[in-house]
Design an enzyme around this catalytic site. Structure first.
Site: not given
Length: 346
Positions: A201, A282-284
């Site tokens: 991720d 929320h990184r995506a």
């Protein structure tokens, strides 16, 4: 001996468009968080990484700084350069090519982050730092082949430094920090083992590549490689114009990047895709937004289009999907296309 230093041109690589695009996007916008290239051996992964560095313009560095600090950005300088500049010294400047620093699989933590002379620090109060791989990679490209075979702790250190732009080493109560801004590029063969989801991720983008099955393209791979090996200098000259075109595109995109904007409609689409694709955190969403902006800049636009969002999603979600046991790696591109198509007709 001279010919050994001639890199295979980036634009001469046959096929592998998604890999090349992911690498170029990181060259334009290093804040994307690097790229993980997954695929079998012999698919031009290493060739592309080395060719990318040759494609980038030269950078200005402080001539005698071991970290190659940017003489025009005090905020990202090491403490030694800041101290010298504050003391009224005029820092000497030179130009050099962007470096590709390779990290061997068996590297120790000290080799990666550097080491401190603890005895000297305790006895004389002086911090003597022996630079590691992260220091060498500052303002360049850090290439990690077979990243899945590295110790998880080492991967954590690499990803932390890539995200923060700083490497901090602490030993026996003594700490030392230096700039460590680099484009992190990892390659791996999934058949040799996977990275933990938490580490996957942390890579901004991920692409999965395979060997070329098209007969004509495979023939072209062989022809170009043979031409390069027979006459590296002549082969480079033949691709000089194409290389210059791409180099100029990267430079223009860098200049345009800060002027690009994501409308609320496009941001809503990005968030909707993340929700529908069932990704964690929320990184995506953030990476998709950054990648979409970078794609717009690369295409000479200030506004992000749905096509940018779709391409960004394909690369930002590749490694963030929740997968069932034995499910094949790979984002559901058709589902993403369906979400965007529905948005178009709505």
């Amino acid at each position: 001996m001279k010919n050994k230093n001639l890199t295979y041109p980036f634009t001469a690589i046959v096929g592998q468009g998604i890999m090349k695009k992911a690498l170029i996007l990181n060259a334009v916008n290093p804040k994307l968080g690097g790229v993980l290239i997954r695929g079998e051996k012999g698919t031009a992964k290493s060739t592309a990484v080395r060719a990318l560095a040759a494609l980038l313009p030269e950078i200005e560095v402080v001539a005698d700084c071991k970290f190659g600090c940017d003489p025009h950005k005090k905020g990202s300088m090491c403490m030694e350069c800041i101290t010298r500049q504050d003391g009224g010294e005029e820092l000497s400047v030179k130009k050099r090519k962007t470096r590709v620093v390779e990290l061997p699989v068996g590297s120790t933590e000290d080799r990666v982050v550097g080491s401190l002379d603890i005895e000297r620090a305790i006895k004389k109060g002086e911090k003597r730092f022996e630079p590691g791989i992260l220091a060498e990679a500052n303002r360049g490209i850090l290439y990690v082949d077979e990243v899945n075979l590295l110790d998880d702790h080492i991967v954590d250190v690499l990803l932390d430094s890539a995200a923060m732009g700083v490497n901090t080493i602490e030993r026996e109560g003594v700490s030392y920090s230096h700039p460590a801004e680099f484009i992190l590029i990892g390659t791996m063969n999934p058949e040799e083992g996977e990275l933990r989801p938490q580490l996957l991720d942390r890579f901004g983008l991920c692409v999965h590549i395979e060997g070329i099955a098209d007969i004509e393209q495979r023939m072209e791979v062989v022809k170009r490689r043979t031409s390069y090996e027979n006459d590296p200098a002549g082969f480079q000259d033949a691709w000089k114009e194409e290389e210059e075109k791409l180099r100029n595109s990267v430079i223009r995109a860098k200049e345009l990047l800060e002027k690009t904007a994501v409308s609320d409609d496009m941001l809503r689409l990005i968030v909707h895709i993340a929700i529908e694709m069932n990704v964690d955190g929320h990184r995506a969403d953030i990476i998709m937004m950054k990648a979409a902006r970078t794609l717009a800049a690369l295409n000479g636009r200030k506004d992000v289009l749905k096509e940018d969002v779709q391409t960004a999603a394909d690369m930002a979600l590749q490694h963030r999907m929740r997968r069932k046991p034995f499910q094949k790696q790979g984002v559901e591109e058709e589902k993403i296309a369906g979400i965007i198509s529905h948005e178009k007709s709505a």
